[in-house]
Scaffold this motif. Structure first.
Motif, PDB file in Angstrom:
ATOM      1  N   ARG A  57       0.858  -1.187   0.000  1.00 37.89           N
ATOM      2  CA  ARG A  57       0.000   0.000   0.000  1.00 37.89           C
ATOM      3  C   ARG A  57       0.891   1.234   0.000  1.00 37.89           C
ATOM      4  NH1 ARG A  57      -4.135   0.675   4.422  1.00 37.89           N
ATOM      5  NH2 ARG A  57      -2.412   0.102   5.804  1.00 37.89           N
ATOM      6  N   ALA A  58       0.381   2.309  -0.576  1.00 36.64           N
ATOM      7  CA  ALA A  58       1.149   3.553  -0.651  1.00 36.64           C
ATOM      8  C   ALA A  58       0.207   4.738  -0.573  1.00 36.64           C
ATOM      9  CB  ALA A  58       1.962   3.619  -1.949  1.00 36.64           C
ATOM     10  N   THR A 107       1.387   8.446  13.885  1.00 34.93           N
ATOM     11  CA  THR A 107       1.265   7.361  12.903  1.00 34.93           C
ATOM     12  C   THR A 107       1.889   6.059  13.359  1.00 34.93           C
ATOM     13  OG1 THR A 107       3.358   7.820  11.762  1.00 34.93           O
ATOM     14  CG2 THR A 107       1.408   9.093  11.074  1.00 34.93           C
ATOM     15  N   ARG A 113       6.111   0.333   7.860  1.00 35.18           N
ATOM     16  CA  ARG A 113       5.966   1.465   6.955  1.00 35.18           C
ATOM     17  C   ARG A 113       7.281   2.229   6.824  1.00 35.18           C
ATOM     18  NH1 ARG A 113       0.089   3.575   9.369  1.00 35.18           N
ATOM     19  NH2 ARG A 113      -1.147   1.893   8.405  1.00 35.18           N
ATOM     20  N   VAL A 137      -0.288   8.805   5.209  1.00 35.01           N
ATOM     21  CA  VAL A 137      -0.789   7.584   5.838  1.00 35.01           C
ATOM     22  C   VAL A 137      -2.298   7.467   5.643  1.00 35.01           C
ATOM     23  CG1 VAL A 137      -1.163   6.449   8.070  1.00 35.01           C
ATOM     24  CG2 VAL A 137       1.086   7.383   7.504  1.00 35.01           C
ATOM     25  N   LEU A 164      -3.208   5.980   2.276  1.00 37.27           N
ATOM     26  CA  LEU A 164      -2.717   4.656   1.892  1.00 37.27           C
ATOM     27  C   LEU A 164      -3.783   3.850   1.162  1.00 37.27           C
ATOM     28  CD1 LEU A 164      -0.743   3.610   5.114  1.00 37.27           C
ATOM     29  CD2 LEU A 164       0.235   3.904   2.825  1.00 37.27           C
ATOM     30  N   VAL A 180       4.548   7.587   1.710  1.00 41.70           N
ATOM     31  CA  VAL A 180       4.569   6.531   2.720  1.00 41.70           C
ATOM     32  C   VAL A 180       4.281   5.204   2.027  1.00 41.70           C
ATOM     33  CG1 VAL A 180       3.440   5.568   4.771  1.00 41.70           C
ATOM     34  CG2 VAL A 180       3.920   8.025   4.643  1.00 41.70           C
ATOM     35  N   ASP A 219       3.810   0.906   2.707  1.00 39.82           N
ATOM     36  CA  ASP A 219       3.416  -0.061   3.732  1.00 39.82           C
ATOM     37  C   ASP A 219       3.429  -1.447   3.098  1.00 39.82           C
ATOM     38  OD1 ASP A 219       2.038  -1.750   5.510  1.00 39.82           O
ATOM     39  OD2 ASP A 219       0.712  -0.158   6.198  1.00 39.82           O
ATOM     40  N   ASP A 220       4.312  -2.339   3.595  1.00 38.58           N
ATOM     41  CA  ASP A 220       4.409  -3.689   3.018  1.00 38.58           C
ATOM     42  C   ASP A 220       3.613  -4.720   3.805  1.00 38.58           C
ATOM     43  OD1 ASP A 220       5.914  -3.985   5.307  1.00 38.58           O
ATOM     44  OD2 ASP A 220       7.689  -4.800   4.310  1.00 38.58           O
ATOM     45  N   ILE A 275       4.956   5.282  12.911  1.00 33.28           N
ATOM     46  CA  ILE A 275       6.135   4.978  12.102  1.00 33.28           C
ATOM     47  C   ILE A 275       7.375   5.324  12.920  1.00 33.28           C
ATOM     48  CG2 ILE A 275       7.367   5.434   9.944  1.00 33.28           C
ATOM     49  CD1 ILE A 275       4.734   6.341   8.721  1.00 33.28           C
TER      50      ILE A 275
END
Length: 494
Positions: free
Chosen positions: A34-35, A106, A79, A161, A164, A72, A74-75, A108
């Motif tokens: 996700r991005a 967030t 993140r 974020v 995403l 940002v 997110d795998d 992160i």
């Protein structure tokens, strides 16, 4: 009009999927990437200091707005936030405040937040008051603009974020060799080689164009344009992060605030990809590579003199075109793993010897019109201002992995040869370096370049031990090796 064929081709190809690579999440139980991306306007009020030259000048007009551009990723396991700020440099204590705010909102971790400055020379200063190094080490309170900037950087990360969504990612490279020139030249001996400290240099920064004393450049250039692209599963671009090793371009009238060619790049790339609509959420970003000794001036001569803003527009348009033309050839991935590592390295400051202090006091005692060098008084003031500084300086280094792409960072203006060495020795398929990241600590020449002298090596322009570049390069290569070892054990490293 000339951009429309490129825009049309790029948009059509962005909707396609690389041959042999399906995008269905049903093929894999791994979390889909996700991005999200966002921008924050960071333009300050008029009246502040623009500090790109030898002396500050007052901001009297805004030619184009300044931004913090945020991406940002997110795998599914963690993140990574990447922020590019239109600023000459952002001090570490301001970055630390921004990262703390972003982490609080967030989650992160700070070591997974990369904040770098573009090094535009036409932005109101984020460096704050002229603190002595001793006061800086005590983490001074943020001034109003620094507080605003830290908050807006954090806001951009928070909004990214919130944006995403399922995404695909790709990376690659292009090249633009004829816009980058090494500005340090070996010169014939003469009075023009004197430095402010009473010595003689072997190279000169930005000698007169077409000078008969020119011999050869003192170092290489790096023509590569690294490209990291992110798009939604619908094919619409989310963000493009490019990295090019070119200092600011300039050509800005006195008192104008401008993001320089970094800002023009963002506008032009959006137009080329058909994303220059008011409702577009696309975020183009251009970070500064290893350009401490690189600019856009061919000192051999032959470049035409252009009106304000025209040269930066030409350069930015060529960079954007190279990026746009690279996008259709990238391989898109819907799963990728992320990893980051951070180290704080302690460096020794260059010592202020009794002899150097005596020189500074003598220079400052002379009337300004009796100076022995045009920059003598400036550097004498810098020596005096540094005399009470702590003996060491802690700097933040980061290495980030996105699949088989790696990003390394320095909080300095890094010479091109340093970035080229990291590219040559990286264990990853592609690596690029971002300068002025997570701090702003001056120039970073190599030891051989220190031996040649020149502006970038003068004490006050450079502040840390002469082998600092080697120490940091070795540390970053070790960090890349750690990330590579982790990647080998990861089920998703694409």
């Amino acid at each position: 009009m000339r951009f429309r064929p490129i825009a049309f081709l790029s948009c059509v190809l962005l909707l396609s999927v690389a041959p042999g690579r399906a995008v269905s999440a049903a093929q894999s139980p791994e979390p889909r990437l996700r991005a999200g991306a966002a921008t924050s306007n960071i333009t300050p009020a008029l009246g502040g200091d623009i500090v790109g030259g030898w002396a500050p000048m007052t901001a009297t007009d805004v030619h184009d707005e300044l931004h913090a551009r945020c991406l940002v990723l997110d795998d599914g396991q963690g993140r990574l936030a990447i922020v590019v700020v239109d600023s000459l440099g952002v001090p570490r204590h301001v970055v630390d405040r921004a990262r703390a705010l972003a982490t609080a909102h967030t989650g992160i971790p700070a070591e997974r937040i990369l904040v770098s400055a573009t090094h535009t020379h036409s932005a109101t200063s984020a460096l704050g008051q002229r603190w002595s190094p001793a006061e800086y080490e005590q983490a001074p309170a943020l001034d109003p603009y620094q507080d605003f900037l830290a908050t807006r950087i954090a806001d951009g990360i928070r909004r990214a974020v919130a944006n995403l969504r399922p995404a695909q990612i790709a990376w690659g490279r292009g090249a633009l060799p004829d816009e980058v020139f090494n500005r340090r030249w070996h010169m014939k001996p003469g009075p023009h080689m004197r430095n402010p400290f009473g010595g003689t240099d072997r190279v000169q920064m930005n000698p007169p164009i077409g000078s008969p004393d020119l011999i050869e450049p003192a170092g290489p250039t790096d023509p590569e344009i690294a490209v990291l692209a992110v798009r939604g599963v619908d094919g619409h671009p989310i963000a493009v992060l490019a990295n090019y090793s070119l200092h600011y371009v300039g050509g800005v009238p006195q008192g104008h605030v401008s993001a320089d060619y970094f800002g023009v790049f963002a506008r032009v790339l959006a137009r080329m990809l058909g994303e220059d609509r008011a409702d577009s959420t696309f975020v183009p970003m251009l970070s500064n590579g290893t350009s401490g000794d690189i600019n856009n001036v061919d000192l051999r001569g032959g470049q035409p003199k252009l009106p304000p803003y025209e040269r930066m527009t030409r350069v930015a348009t060529r960079v954007a075109a190279e990026v746009s033309q690279a996008l259709p050839h990238l391989t898109w991935r819907d799963h990728v793993s992320l990893a980051s590592t951070q180290r704080v390295l302690t460096l020794r400051r260059r010592p202020i010897t009794p002899e150097l202090r005596a020189w500074a006091r003598e220079a400052l005692a002379r009337p300004a019109d009796a100076a022995r060098h045009p920059r003598e008084r400036i550097y004498a003031e810098r020596v005096e201002g540094s005399s009470a500084a702590p003996a060491t300086l802690d700097v933040v280094l980061q290495a980030h992995r996105i699949g088989d792409l790696a990003i390394t960072t320095f909080p300095f203006e890094v010479f091109a040869e340093i970035g080229l060495e990291i590219k040559a020795r990286t264990p990853f398929g592609q690596t690029f370096t971002t300068s002025l990241a997570n701090g702003s600590e001056g120039y970073l020449p190599t030891e051989p370049q220190h031996a040649l002298g020149g502006y970038e090596t003068w004490l006050g322009t450079n502040r840390v031990q002469l082998d600092a570049a080697r120490m940091m390069t070795d540390a970053l290569l070790a960090m890349l090796a750690e990330l590579k070892a982790q990647a080998s054990a990861s089920p998703v490293t694409r």
